[in-house]
Design an enzyme around this catalytic site. Structure first.
Site, PDB file in Angstrom:
ATOM      1  NE  ARG A 105      -3.658  -4.736  13.760  1.00 40.10           N
ATOM      2  CZ  ARG A 105      -2.865  -5.547  13.063  1.00 40.10           C
ATOM      3  NH1 ARG A 105      -2.756  -6.830  13.384  1.00 40.10           N
ATOM      4  NH2 ARG A 105      -2.183  -5.098  12.019  1.00 40.10           N
ATOM      5  CG  ASN A 364      -1.431   6.649  14.451  1.00 37.46           C
ATOM      6  OD1 ASN A 364      -1.209   6.653  13.243  1.00 37.46           O
ATOM      7  ND2 ASN A 364      -1.403   7.742  15.184  1.00 37.46           N
ATOM      8  CG  HIS A 366      -0.620  -2.381  14.766  1.00 38.43           C
ATOM      9  ND1 HIS A 366      -1.326  -3.131  15.676  1.00 38.43           N
ATOM     10  CD2 HIS A 366       0.154  -3.274  14.086  1.00 38.43           C
ATOM     11  CE1 HIS A 366      -0.973  -4.410  15.574  1.00 38.43           C
ATOM     12  NE2 HIS A 366      -0.080  -4.518  14.615  1.00 38.43           N
ATOM     13  CB  CYS A 367      -5.727   1.134  15.446  1.00 36.86           C
ATOM     14  SG  CYS A 367      -4.760   1.486  16.900  1.00 36.86           S
ATOM     15  CB  ILE A 368      -6.599   2.021  10.460  1.00 35.88           C
ATOM     16  CG1 ILE A 368      -5.222   2.395   9.904  1.00 35.88           C
ATOM     17  CG2 ILE A 368      -7.091   3.043  11.472  1.00 35.88           C
ATOM     18  CD1 ILE A 368      -5.248   3.647   9.001  1.00 35.88           C
TER      19      ILE A 368
END
Ligand code: KQY
Length: 375
Positions: A105, A364, A366-368
């Protein structure tokens, strides 16, 4: 005469100008997607036990997404065989792509469109703060991730030399409105040379937006200095979902109320008053001593400590074609969060994937992940 190599080299060079000036803008996450990009976790000073549990968690996320659309996972050379074996699935492609860690992300490109063509933005990345509070050193490979994704996709790229930004620091509604936090974007460890008005102008120039909603802060103890994608997001134009606590003793209590005030004060780019939905916060969640001990200590990386609250949030979910991939935490609020997301997205199937292991690394789902819209 020009050779094919010259032509290829030309295509690799960043574009001059800015997306907005060229008629491009960032679509919302709910726009139809071509695929999701991810990276493979391996660094043992961020992921416990040599990143083995994190690799299983990332694999579960990739497989959940692959039920809806294709996934490409970038992997360092040393992990290529291991990742390829774990990720075996007809809708998952593994490519060799070096990185320092696994936060697509933030290190991946932001895709923009003019409705016909696709281009992307290659933001400057400084590991969430550089030498002033950044999370590791070096970050040179991470800063190259967006350019490599662009090359793999033959996607023309704008490079923002001198504008530091991570994808998790912004959310857009695709209709001209952007959500972000002052805690992150105005942090002196990102763009100290730019005044707030100059940062706003860069956001307009690169993302084709016209209205910016500044929330004062993100979630308490977020390692990214308050990324909005762990705290508040658009559900659809005119509607947002905000992490929420009614516990006066929770440090998030004041943060949630301050954000709500800003959201209620303002209107979006289309002049709409925003409808604000409230999402419970799980926990409070903490890493166990055993989990912390599983992380290799290394100079320059963050020390893990069981007394430090984790920034767990259900807002950190990903929209995919026909689906919502949300983190679960073995928490009493999991079922409530899933039911709320299903109610907010009646046309999509909401799938919960265990998120604790990814949370232990600092983010989490969304971040990955990073969506590449369909053109
Ligand atoms: O949550 C994110 N977007 C990235 C967090 C990085 C944490 C590194 N330990």
């Amino acid at each position: 005469m020009k050779s094919a190599n010259d032509e290829e080299n030309r295509k690799m060079q960043p574009l001059t100008g800015t997306p907005a000036a060229d008629g491009f803008y960032m679509p919302a996450e709910w726009a139809a997607q071509k695929q999701i990009w991810m990276l493979w976790p391996q660094r043992s000073d961020n992921w416990r036990l040599g990143a083995k549990p994190a690799q299983a968690a990332f694999t579960a996320v990739a497989r959940a997404i692959a039920e809806f659309e294709p996934v490409t996972v970038g992997v360092n050379a040393a992990q290529y065989e291991n990742a390829s074996r774990q990720l075996q699935h007809p809708a998952i492609r593994v490519v060799e792509l070096s990185s320092n860690d696994a936060w697509m992300r933030d290190t991946g490109p932001t895709f923009v469109t003019d409705g016909v063509q696709q281009r992307c933005i290659d933001w400057t990345f400084n590991a969430w703060g550089g030498l002033n509070g950044g999370l590791y050193f070096p970050w040179d490979l991470d800063d190259q991730v967006a350019a490599k994704v662009a090359a793999i996709e033959s996607c023309p790229r704008y490079r923002t030399e001198g504008v530091v930004l991570e994808g998790g620091a912004i959310h857009v509604d695709g209709e001209g409105t952007l959500l972000t936090t002052e805690e992150c974007l105005l942090n002196p460890n990102r763009n100290p040379q730019l005044e707030c008005a100059e940062i706003e102008q860069r956001l307009r120039d690169y993302l084709g937006i016209s209205r910016i909603i500044w929330l004062p802060q993100g979630l308490y103890n977020d390692e990214t200095d308050g990324h909005v994608d762990n705290f508040c997001c658009f559900v659809r134009p005119g509607e947002v979902l905000l992490a929420w606590s009614d516990d006066e003793l929770d440090p998030n209590y004041a943060r949630c109320r301050a954000a709500l005030a800003r959201l209620e004060q303002g209107t979006d780019a289309a002049g709409r008053q925003l409808v604000v939905h409230r999402m419970p916060i799980p926990g409070p969640l903490y890493a166990t001593a055993q989990e912390c001990n599983g992380v290799d200590w290394a100079a320059g990386s963050q020390a893990r400590d069981p007394s430090v609250r984790l920034a767990g949030s259900y807002i950190n979910y990903l929209l995919v074609n026909g689906g919502v991939i949300m983190p679960s935490f073995d928490d009493p609020a999991d079922a409530l969060a899933q039911a709320l997301l299903q109610q907010l997205y009646p046309q999509r199937r909401v799938v919960a994937v265990p998120g604790r292991e990814i949370l232990l690394g600092g983010g989490n789902i969304h971040c990955i992940t990073q969506q590449q819209p369909l053109v």
